[in-house]
Design a protein around this motif. Structure first.
Motif, PDB file in Angstrom:
ATOM      1  N   GLU A  63      18.166  28.526  69.690  1.00  0.00           N
ATOM      2  CA  GLU A  63      18.207  27.063  69.784  1.00  0.00           C
ATOM      3  C   GLU A  63      18.354  26.412  68.409  1.00  0.00           C
ATOM      4  O   GLU A  63      18.994  25.367  68.290  1.00  0.00           O
ATOM      5  CB  GLU A  63      16.952  26.538  70.486  1.00  0.00           C
ATOM      6  N   CYS A  64      17.774  27.017  67.370  1.00  0.00           N
ATOM      7  CA  CYS A  64      17.967  26.506  66.010  1.00  0.00           C
ATOM      8  C   CYS A  64      19.438  26.568  65.623  1.00  0.00           C
ATOM      9  O   CYS A  64      19.982  25.624  65.040  1.00  0.00           O
ATOM     10  CB  CYS A  64      17.143  27.316  65.005  1.00  0.00           C
ATOM     11  N   ALA A  65      20.082  27.692  65.954  1.00  0.00           N
ATOM     12  CA  ALA A  65      21.509  27.839  65.639  1.00  0.00           C
ATOM     13  C   ALA A  65      22.346  26.839  66.424  1.00  0.00           C
ATOM     14  O   ALA A  65      23.294  26.252  65.882  1.00  0.00           O
ATOM     15  CB  ALA A  65      21.965  29.260  65.937  1.00  0.00           C
ATOM     16  N   ALA A  66      22.000  26.622  67.697  1.00  0.00           N
ATOM     17  CA  ALA A  66      22.741  25.654  68.503  1.00  0.00           C
ATOM     18  C   ALA A  66      22.574  24.241  67.950  1.00  0.00           C
ATOM     19  O   ALA A  66      23.543  23.470  67.887  1.00  0.00           O
ATOM     20  CB  ALA A  66      22.273  25.713  69.956  1.00  0.00           C
ATOM     21  N   ALA A  67      21.362  23.895  67.526  1.00  0.00           N
ATOM     22  CA  ALA A  67      21.127  22.562  66.962  1.00  0.00           C
ATOM     23  C   ALA A  67      21.874  22.384  65.649  1.00  0.00           C
ATOM     24  O   ALA A  67      22.443  21.317  65.395  1.00  0.00           O
ATOM     25  CB  ALA A  67      19.629  22.339  66.757  1.00  0.00           C
ATOM     26  N   ARG A  68      21.902  23.425  64.830  1.00  0.00           N
ATOM     27  CA  ARG A  68      22.618  23.308  63.562  1.00  0.00           C
ATOM     28  C   ARG A  68      24.124  23.202  63.793  1.00  0.00           C
ATOM     29  O   ARG A  68      24.811  22.428  63.133  1.00  0.00           O
ATOM     30  CB  ARG A  68      22.315  24.492  62.667  1.00  0.00           C
ATOM     31  N   GLY A  69      24.635  23.980  64.745  1.00  0.00           N
ATOM     32  CA  GLY A  69      26.058  23.892  65.063  1.00  0.00           C
ATOM     33  C   GLY A  69      26.444  22.524  65.596  1.00  0.00           C
ATOM     34  O   GLY A  69      27.486  21.974  65.235  1.00  0.00           O
ATOM     35  N   GLU A  70      25.602  21.972  66.466  1.00  0.00           N
ATOM     36  CA  GLU A  70      25.869  20.635  67.008  1.00  0.00           C
ATOM     37  C   GLU A  70      25.807  19.582  65.911  1.00  0.00           C
ATOM     38  O   GLU A  70      26.614  18.652  65.877  1.00  0.00           O
ATOM     39  CB  GLU A  70      24.861  20.315  68.101  1.00  0.00           C
ATOM     40  N   HIS A  71      24.847  19.745  64.988  1.00  0.00           N
ATOM     41  CA  HIS A  71      24.727  18.783  63.898  1.00  0.00           C
ATOM     42  C   HIS A  71      25.942  18.858  62.970  1.00  0.00           C
ATOM     43  O   HIS A  71      26.445  17.825  62.519  1.00  0.00           O
ATOM     44  CB  HIS A  71      23.454  19.032  63.104  1.00  0.00           C
ATOM     45  N   ALA A  72      26.430  20.069  62.706  1.00  0.00           N
ATOM     46  CA  ALA A  72      27.599  20.222  61.838  1.00  0.00           C
ATOM     47  C   ALA A  72      28.863  19.698  62.511  1.00  0.00           C
ATOM     48  O   ALA A  72      29.745  19.142  61.852  1.00  0.00           O
ATOM     49  CB  ALA A  72      27.777  21.685  61.458  1.00  0.00           C
TER      50      ALA A  72
END
Length: 174
Positions: A63-72
């Motif tokens: 979920e951290c990776a998904a949130a970072r990808g969405e933010h980028a």
């Protein structure tokens, strides 16, 4: 307690068998270069109830990776699914004293010390999650590393030292 163990086993059996591949992709997305500890890698493919904390930690990392990808990608930051996954993992941290099965039942003082440490770890994680919105690019990988450390120490049976930045506690005597 029996119901919790049965539900934990059902949770472990219902997990995606490809979670280790998703976890590797998430670590790459977060830019974490160090490899996943081998005990954590083995636990992520064995559906046993005692490894439920490792599964939940892996879910938080994904979920951290998904949130970072969405933010980028979009510039928005939605932490609702990360908060939900983290809440479930924190519940397992609070039960770590009996999930791992390393403390004999007649050692109540050790159970109390591990419970106190688990409470401090949960407080530290919740404090770190409140700062995720300030700088997601820097804070999300650090948060994922924190969960890798927790999962690795759990697999090493170091349940009294899940994080380094949380001090060891001695329970108060009544």
């Amino acid at each position: 307690m029996l119901f919790t163990r049965i539900s934990a086993h059902a949770t472990a059996r219902s997990l995606d068998p490809q979670i280790s591949d998703q976890l590797e992709a998430a670590l790459t997305e977060l830019g974490i270069g160090e490899p996943l500890p081998e005990p954590v890698r083995r636990a992520s493919v064995q559906p046993l109830w005692r490894y439920r904390l490792v599964y939940r930690a892996a879910t938080v990392i994904i979920e951290c990776a998904a949130a970072r990808g969405e933010h980028a990608e979009n510039g928005t930051l939605d932490l609702a699914s990360l908060a939900r996954a983290s809440r479930l993992a924190c519940d397992d941290i609070r039960r770590v004293h009996w999930m791992r099965g390393t403390i004999p039942f007649d050692r109540r003082h050790r159970v109390n010390a591990v419970r106190a440490h688990a409470g401090r770890v949960v407080n530290r994680i919740q404090w770190a999650e409140r700062s995720l919105g300030a700088d997601p690019a820097a804070n999300l990988p650090a948060h994922a590393r924190r969960w890798i450390t927790i999962a690795g120490r759990y697999m090493e049976c170091r349940i009294g030292a899940l994080l380094d930045d949380v001090e060891w506690s001695v329970p108060r005597r009544g």
